[in-house]
Design a protein around this motif. Structure first.
Motif, PDB file in Angstrom:
ATOM      1  N   ASP A  13       0.810  -1.215   0.000  1.00  0.00           N
ATOM      2  CA  ASP A  13       0.000   0.000   0.000  1.00  0.00           C
ATOM      3  C   ASP A  13       0.853   1.278   0.000  1.00  0.00           C
ATOM      4  O   ASP A  13       0.310   2.376  -0.099  1.00  0.00           O
ATOM      5  N   LEU A  15       3.356   3.827  -1.699  1.00  0.00           N
ATOM      6  CA  LEU A  15       3.912   4.251  -2.987  1.00  0.00           C
ATOM      7  C   LEU A  15       5.314   4.813  -2.808  1.00  0.00           C
ATOM      8  O   LEU A  15       6.133   4.740  -3.724  1.00  0.00           O
ATOM      9  N   GLN A  37       6.872   7.802   4.446  1.00  0.00           N
ATOM     10  CA  GLN A  37       6.015   6.844   3.750  1.00  0.00           C
ATOM     11  C   GLN A  37       4.768   7.546   3.225  1.00  0.00           C
ATOM     12  O   GLN A  37       4.159   8.360   3.925  1.00  0.00           O
ATOM     13  N   GLU A  39       1.083   6.639   1.364  1.00  0.00           N
ATOM     14  CA  GLU A  39       0.148   5.583   1.003  1.00  0.00           C
ATOM     15  C   GLU A  39      -0.678   5.968  -0.221  1.00  0.00           C
ATOM     16  O   GLU A  39      -0.653   7.104  -0.687  1.00  0.00           O
ATOM     17  N   LEU A  40      -1.436   5.002  -0.709  1.00  0.00           N
ATOM     18  CA  LEU A  40      -2.135   5.116  -1.985  1.00  0.00           C
ATOM     19  C   LEU A  40      -3.040   6.334  -2.098  1.00  0.00           C
ATOM     20  O   LEU A  40      -3.078   6.981  -3.143  1.00  0.00           O
ATOM     21  N   VAL A  74       9.987   2.990  -4.310  1.00  0.00           N
ATOM     22  CA  VAL A  74       8.969   3.821  -4.952  1.00  0.00           C
ATOM     23  C   VAL A  74       8.110   2.913  -5.824  1.00  0.00           C
ATOM     24  O   VAL A  74       8.637   2.098  -6.597  1.00  0.00           O
ATOM     25  N   LEU A  75       6.801   3.004  -5.664  1.00  0.00           N
ATOM     26  CA  LEU A  75       5.843   2.148  -6.368  1.00  0.00           C
ATOM     27  C   LEU A  75       6.177   0.670  -6.173  1.00  0.00           C
ATOM     28  O   LEU A  75       6.015  -0.149  -7.079  1.00  0.00           O
ATOM     29  N   ILE A  91       5.399   7.525 -13.139  1.00  0.00           N
ATOM     30  CA  ILE A  91       5.213   8.647 -12.224  1.00  0.00           C
ATOM     31  C   ILE A  91       4.928   9.913 -13.023  1.00  0.00           C
ATOM     32  O   ILE A  91       5.646  10.232 -13.970  1.00  0.00           O
ATOM     33  N   GLU A 174       0.347   6.215 -10.812  1.00  0.00           N
ATOM     34  CA  GLU A 174      -0.021   5.928  -9.428  1.00  0.00           C
ATOM     35  C   GLU A 174       0.406   7.071  -8.503  1.00  0.00           C
ATOM     36  O   GLU A 174      -0.133   7.223  -7.411  1.00  0.00           O
ATOM     37  N   LEU A 175       1.374   7.862  -8.971  1.00  0.00           N
ATOM     38  CA  LEU A 175       1.940   8.927  -8.148  1.00  0.00           C
ATOM     39  C   LEU A 175       2.108  10.179  -8.996  1.00  0.00           C
ATOM     40  O   LEU A 175       2.675  10.122 -10.086  1.00  0.00           O
ATOM     41  N   PRO A 207      -4.429   9.926  -8.592  1.00  0.00           N
ATOM     42  CA  PRO A 207      -3.254   9.284  -7.995  1.00  0.00           C
ATOM     43  C   PRO A 207      -2.890   9.909  -6.655  1.00  0.00           C
ATOM     44  O   PRO A 207      -3.374  10.996  -6.309  1.00  0.00           O
ATOM     45  N   ALA A 208      -2.042   9.231  -5.898  1.00  0.00           N
ATOM     46  CA  ALA A 208      -1.437   9.859  -4.729  1.00  0.00           C
ATOM     47  C   ALA A 208      -0.674  11.090  -5.198  1.00  0.00           C
ATOM     48  O   ALA A 208      -0.137  11.117  -6.313  1.00  0.00           O
TER      49      ALA A 208
END
Length: 279
Positions: A13, A15, A37, A39-40, A74-75, A91, A174-175, A207-208
């Motif tokens: 969970d 990223l 850290q 998270e998603l 990362v990811l 990214i 995702e980021l 995305p995050a």
């Protein structure tokens, strides 16, 4: 970095999973050690004075710099055990460095759709209807669909910022990392950008997000976490309302800062210490 073969795996969970990460150059430590850290579903803002290490930290998060020490995932991929080029492609990044590489005659639609090939503008790539539909969706999501046929050189600074974000989310990353998206904007442009980014932050399918800013007034609605940096070290990090306090800002900026929150937005100013200010 240490031995990459004997490291505990990251949580799926997360990223970003930095463990005692440091970055040094020319004998100077620019960042770290930092444990961080993301998270998603989190939206992070990173603040701090000039030279605090903000850009260096997110360049590592964007897989554009390799830590000198510590462990970085990362990811879900560990630095030192993965192809950084493949990681960068997953990214979304907006920054002044990206903007400076765009020719003034580049058409906005081509600039956005070409992100799918990780190139700057159209060349000989073949795009299908799905690619164009995705580019249009990205522009629509950030309120810039009306710019699709314009050229880069005719856009205002605020319009350019929105197009860069559309390009960054074109590939469904995702980021999403934004390095000072409000830089150079006037008051109206800043408020427009804050509104659009805030809407994106509240979108559960977005995305995050990690955003650098110099100004607390540029923090949009929907951001959940914050980090304050000073001289490469973390002053505070965590839930945004816990981090964004007068005490923490005073510590990070080395002067008395009064922070207020009005209608969900932050505003900061230098606190007066009784009587007129004296140099």
């Amino acid at each position: 970095m240490g031995d990459v073969t004997d490291i505990a795996p990251t949580d799926p969970d997360l990223l970003i999973d930095f463990r005692d990460v440091e970055f040094r150059r020319g004998g100077n430590t620019l960042v770290g050690p930092v444990t961080w850290q993301v998270e998603l579903d989190e939206r992070w803002v990173i603040l701090g004075p000039n030279g605090a290490g903000k850009t260096t930290l997110i360049r590592m998060a964007a897989a554009e710099e390799f830590p000198t020490e510590g462990t970085a995932f990362v990811l879900g991929e560990q630095f030192g055990k993965t192809d950084m080029r493949d990681l960068r492609a997953a990214i979304g990044v907006t920054s002044a460095a990206v903007a400076h590489r765009i020719p003034s005659e580049e058409i906005v639609g081509d600039l956005v759709v070409s992100a799918g090939y990780a190139v700057m503008g159209r060349w000989r790539e073949e795009y299908d209807e799905m690619d164009y539909a995705q580019a249009e969706e990205a522009l629509e999501q950030i309120g810039a669909m009306h710019l699709i046929d314009r050229t880069w050189g005719t856009l205002s600074e605020g319009e350019r910022k929105r197009v860069l974000i559309a390009r960054a989310i074109m590939t469904n990353p995702e980021l999403l990392i934004m390095d000072e998206p409000g830089a150079g904007l006037d008051l109206g442009g800043r408020e427009d950008l804050v509104a659009y980014v805030g809407e994106l932050a509240l979108d559960p399918d977005a995305p995050a997000m990690v955003m650098i800013t110099h100004h607390v007034e540029e923090i949009p609605f929907g951001f959940t976490h914050a980090m304050l940096l000073d001289e490469g070290n973390v002053v505070a990090q965590g839930l945004i309302d816990d981090v964004m306090t007068s005490e923490n800002l005073t510590k990070a900026y080395h002067q008395p800062i009064q922070l207020d929150k009005v209608d969900g937005r932050y505003f900061a100013r230098r606190a007066r210490r009784g009587g007129a200010h004296r140099a």
